[in-house]
Design an enzyme around this catalytic site. Sequence first.
Site, PDB file in Angstrom:
ATOM      1  N   THR A 121       0.841  -1.201   0.000  1.00  0.00           N
ATOM      2  CA  THR A 121       0.000   0.000   0.000  1.00  0.00           C
ATOM      3  C   THR A 121       0.873   1.246   0.000  1.00  0.00           C
ATOM      4  OG1 THR A 121      -1.873   1.082   1.098  1.00  0.00           O
ATOM      5  CG2 THR A 121      -0.249   0.041   2.544  1.00  0.00           C
ATOM      6  N   TYR A 122       0.348   2.329  -0.551  1.00  0.00           N
ATOM      7  CA  TYR A 122       1.143   3.569  -0.609  1.00  0.00           C
ATOM      8  C   TYR A 122       0.256   4.774  -0.322  1.00  0.00           C
ATOM      9  CZ  TYR A 122      -0.740   4.250  -5.358  1.00  0.00           C
ATOM     10  OH  TYR A 122      -1.564   4.430  -6.431  1.00  0.00           O
TER      11      TYR A 122
ATOM     12  N   ASP B 297       4.731   1.164   1.027  1.00  0.00           N
ATOM     13  CA  ASP B 297       5.745   1.601   0.069  1.00  0.00           C
ATOM     14  C   ASP B 297       6.284   2.943   0.582  1.00  0.00           C
ATOM     15  OD1 ASP B 297       7.258   2.331  -2.074  1.00  0.00           O
ATOM     16  OD2 ASP B 297       5.690   2.094  -3.586  1.00  0.00           O
TER      17      ASP B 297
ATOM     18  N   ARG C 203       4.011  -2.974 -10.070  1.00  0.00           N
ATOM     19  CA  ARG C 203       3.693  -2.428  -8.746  1.00  0.00           C
ATOM     20  C   ARG C 203       3.725  -3.544  -7.692  1.00  0.00           C
ATOM     21  NH1 ARG C 203      -0.577  -1.698 -12.400  1.00  0.00           N
ATOM     22  NH2 ARG C 203       1.143  -2.386 -13.658  1.00  0.00           N
TER      23      ARG C 203
ATOM     24  N   ASP D 224      -4.695  -3.496  -2.231  1.00  0.00           N
ATOM     25  CA  ASP D 224      -5.561  -2.686  -1.359  1.00  0.00           C
ATOM     26  C   ASP D 224      -6.805  -2.133  -2.052  1.00  0.00           C
ATOM     27  OD1 ASP D 224      -4.383  -0.637  -2.824  1.00  0.00           O
ATOM     28  OD2 ASP D 224      -3.506   0.406  -1.098  1.00  0.00           O
ATOM     29  N   ASP D 225      -6.877  -2.225  -3.397  1.00  0.00           N
ATOM     30  CA  ASP D 225      -7.996  -1.560  -4.083  1.00  0.00           C
ATOM     31  C   ASP D 225      -9.049  -2.518  -4.635  1.00  0.00           C
ATOM     32  OD1 ASP D 225      -6.132  -2.556  -5.868  1.00  0.00           O
ATOM     33  OD2 ASP D 225      -6.357  -0.927  -7.308  1.00  0.00           O
TER      34      ASP D 225
ATOM     35  N   GLU E 283       2.380 -12.267 -12.135  1.00  0.00           N
ATOM     36  CA  GLU E 283       1.665 -13.452 -11.648  1.00  0.00           C
ATOM     37  C   GLU E 283       2.350 -14.722 -12.154  1.00  0.00           C
ATOM     38  OE1 GLU E 283       0.293 -10.893 -13.225  1.00  0.00           O
ATOM     39  OE2 GLU E 283      -1.308 -10.055 -11.971  1.00  0.00           O
TER      40      GLU E 283
ATOM     41  N   HIS F 270     -11.527  -7.093  -9.595  1.00  0.00           N
ATOM     42  CA  HIS F 270     -10.351  -6.234  -9.752  1.00  0.00           C
ATOM     43  C   HIS F 270     -10.813  -4.788  -9.975  1.00  0.00           C
ATOM     44  CE1 HIS F 270      -6.748  -4.645 -11.936  1.00  0.00           C
ATOM     45  NE2 HIS F 270      -6.165  -5.291 -10.963  1.00  0.00           N
ATOM     46  N   THR F 271     -11.407  -4.219  -8.942  1.00  0.00           N
ATOM     47  CA  THR F 271     -11.881  -2.834  -9.051  1.00  0.00           C
ATOM     48  C   THR F 271     -10.677  -1.900  -8.944  1.00  0.00           C
ATOM     49  OG1 THR F 271     -12.333  -3.040  -6.689  1.00  0.00           O
ATOM     50  CG2 THR F 271     -14.213  -3.179  -8.178  1.00  0.00           C
ATOM     51  N   ARG F 272     -10.822  -0.718  -9.542  1.00  0.00           N
ATOM     52  CA  ARG F 272      -9.770   0.298  -9.438  1.00  0.00           C
ATOM     53  C   ARG F 272     -10.427   1.608  -9.038  1.00  0.00           C
ATOM     54  NH1 ARG F 272      -4.895  -0.213 -11.400  1.00  0.00           N
ATOM     55  NH2 ARG F 272      -4.869   1.986 -11.907  1.00  0.00           N
TER      56      ARG F 272
HETATM   57  C1  UGA Z   1      -2.483  -5.400 -11.408  1.00  0.00           C
HETATM   58  C2  UGA Z   1      -2.470  -6.564 -10.417  1.00  0.00           C
HETATM   59  O1  UGA Z   1      -3.749  -6.726  -9.830  1.00  0.00           O
HETATM   60  C3  UGA Z   1      -1.407  -6.261  -9.347  1.00  0.00           C
HETATM   61  O2  UGA Z   1      -1.456  -7.243  -8.342  1.00  0.00           O
HETATM   62  C4  UGA Z   1      -0.063  -6.224 -10.015  1.00  0.00           C
HETATM   63  O3  UGA Z   1       0.936  -5.903  -9.069  1.00  0.00           O
HETATM   64  C5  UGA Z   1      -0.075  -5.151 -11.087  1.00  0.00           C
HETATM   65  O4  UGA Z   1      -1.178  -5.305 -11.980  1.00  0.00           O
HETATM   66  C6  UGA Z   1       1.237  -5.225 -11.846  1.00  0.00           C
HETATM   67  O5  UGA Z   1       1.258  -5.785 -12.939  1.00  0.00           O
HETATM   68  O6  UGA Z   1       2.248  -4.798 -11.274  1.00  0.00           O
HETATM   69  P1  UGA Z   1      -3.196  -2.834 -10.744  1.00  0.00           P
HETATM   70  O7  UGA Z   1      -4.578  -2.564 -10.306  1.00  0.00           O
HETATM   71  O8  UGA Z   1      -2.814  -2.341 -12.090  1.00  0.00           O
HETATM   72  O9  UGA Z   1      -2.860  -4.344 -10.580  1.00  0.00           O
HETATM   73  O10 UGA Z   1      -2.113  -2.282  -9.656  1.00  0.00           O
HETATM   74  P2  UGA Z   1      -2.341  -1.381  -8.371  1.00  0.00           P
HETATM   75  O11 UGA Z   1      -3.598  -1.754  -7.677  1.00  0.00           O
HETATM   76  O12 UGA Z   1      -2.145   0.047  -8.751  1.00  0.00           O
HETATM   77  O13 UGA Z   1      -1.109  -1.841  -7.468  1.00  0.00           O
HETATM   78  C7  UGA Z   1      -1.020  -3.119  -6.883  1.00  0.00           C
HETATM   79  C8  UGA Z   1      -0.667  -2.999  -5.392  1.00  0.00           C
HETATM   80  O14 UGA Z   1       0.566  -2.325  -5.246  1.00  0.00           O
HETATM   81  C9  UGA Z   1      -1.726  -2.192  -4.597  1.00  0.00           C
HETATM   82  O15 UGA Z   1      -1.967  -2.815  -3.369  1.00  0.00           O
HETATM   83  C10 UGA Z   1      -1.067  -0.828  -4.424  1.00  0.00           C
HETATM   84  O16 UGA Z   1      -1.426  -0.156  -3.241  1.00  0.00           O
HETATM   85  C11 UGA Z   1       0.424  -1.187  -4.399  1.00  0.00           C
HETATM   86  N1  UGA Z   1       1.295  -0.095  -4.911  1.00  0.00           N
HETATM   87  C12 UGA Z   1       1.020   0.519  -6.090  1.00  0.00           C
HETATM   88  C13 UGA Z   1       2.366   0.321  -4.139  1.00  0.00           C
HETATM   89  O17 UGA Z   1       2.619  -0.213  -3.057  1.00  0.00           O
HETATM   90  N2  UGA Z   1       3.149   1.354  -4.609  1.00  0.00           N
HETATM   91  C14 UGA Z   1       2.899   2.001  -5.788  1.00  0.00           C
HETATM   92  O18 UGA Z   1       3.639   2.933  -6.154  1.00  0.00           O
HETATM   93  C15 UGA Z   1       1.805   1.557  -6.551  1.00  0.00           C
HETATM   94 MN    MN Z   2      -5.391  -2.504  -8.390  1.00  0.00          MN
END
Ligand code: UGA
Ligand code: MN
Length: 318
Positions: A72-73, A102, A147, A177-178, A265, A290-292
């Site tokens: 999480t960040y 993070d 991420r 987290d999202d 993955e 996979h909500t955003r």
């Molecule tokens: C998709 C997947 O669902 C993620 O599990 C995967 O890590 C990511 O793609 C990837 O390919 O890296 P997405 O919704 O695009 O996820 O990614 P985020 O939800 O923005 O980030 C995944 C996790 O990393 C979240 O829990 C977020 O809080 C965390 N994160 C994100 C950080 O800790 N730091 C950051 O700068 C950005």
């Molecule tokens: Mn996400």
Amino acid sequence: MTKYSPLTRKMSNEVRISQRKFIAIVIIVVILLIYTLTRSSSCDSKEFTINNNQQQSQSLDNKPIIYAITPTYARPVQKAELTRLSHVFRLVPNLFWVIVEDADETSALVRNLVNRAMLSQRCVLLNAKTPTNFKLSKRDPHWSKPRGVEQRNEALKWIRKKIKHEPGHSIVYFMDDDNSYSTELFEEMSKIERMRVGVWPVGLVGAMKVEKPIVENDKVVGFNSVWRPERPFPIDMAGFAISSDLFEANPSAQFNYEVEKGYQESEILRQVTTREKLQPIASNQILVWHTRTEASKMDNEIKLGKKGLPPSDEGMII
Ligand code: UGA
Ligand code: MN
């Protein structure tokens, strides 16, 4: 003319009283029956809650611990996201939360949130900062850099140490987290067998309603994903969990920056399992999405700052 002796009169009085008592008892029984039937059909009745609690505490003992890893960040929506997740944790007693911020250090916001949700006994707070060259900048599209890599690897280190001292069956889940999680998902996930990886459908991902494993005779025979179906494991992070003994058996398994976009993955899964060994779970249900969350607009907040005024949340408890 019939003659009543005092004894016969007494007996007939007793019979009359018993009849009245009998009718009263019948009425009470009928009322109680109607009351019980109507109460047990209602979901929020006391009986339901008590039964439900009994069931939970009984099954807690034989359910594996699920270590849920959440990178999480800090951003305006962070507290809202983590609050939603914390409520899922409160409803699922065999979940243990490994939160990895993070950041250079853990934050008061996350600490307070966990304490207020009364989860401090089922949680560990870690931190691991994404190296600057891999950190998304405001202008980068969100998919341009991986991420959660640094954070998940830090969590895996912690879990490997933990399970060494606490042997027994447990499960590792990467819980961003999202996303939106149903509590039922964790019921299903608890069925993952030792040395196996469970897989299930994920809603609202890959530009589809659902991405899912294709299952025949309880075996995964393929995946329905349309985006990069040639990936070794074309599924989202939310769609699988790993029996923790696979991390002991494969001590160097971890995430890696040096993989193609969308291959995180596949990267972790190829190190711990094969497609043939996957365990399909809840194959015809969507229990995670996979909500955003849309980034909130802060234009007026910025205007306040420019005018030298305090931020709108000044004085709010963190
Ligand atoms: C998709 C997947 O669902 C993620 O599990 C995967 O890590 C990511 O793609 C990837 O390919 O890296 P997405 O919704 O695009 O996820 O990614 P985020 O939800 O923005 O980030 C995944 C996790 O990393 C979240 O829990 C977020 O809080 C965390 N994160 C994100 C950080 O800790 N730091 C950051 O700068 C950005
Ligand atoms: Mn996400």
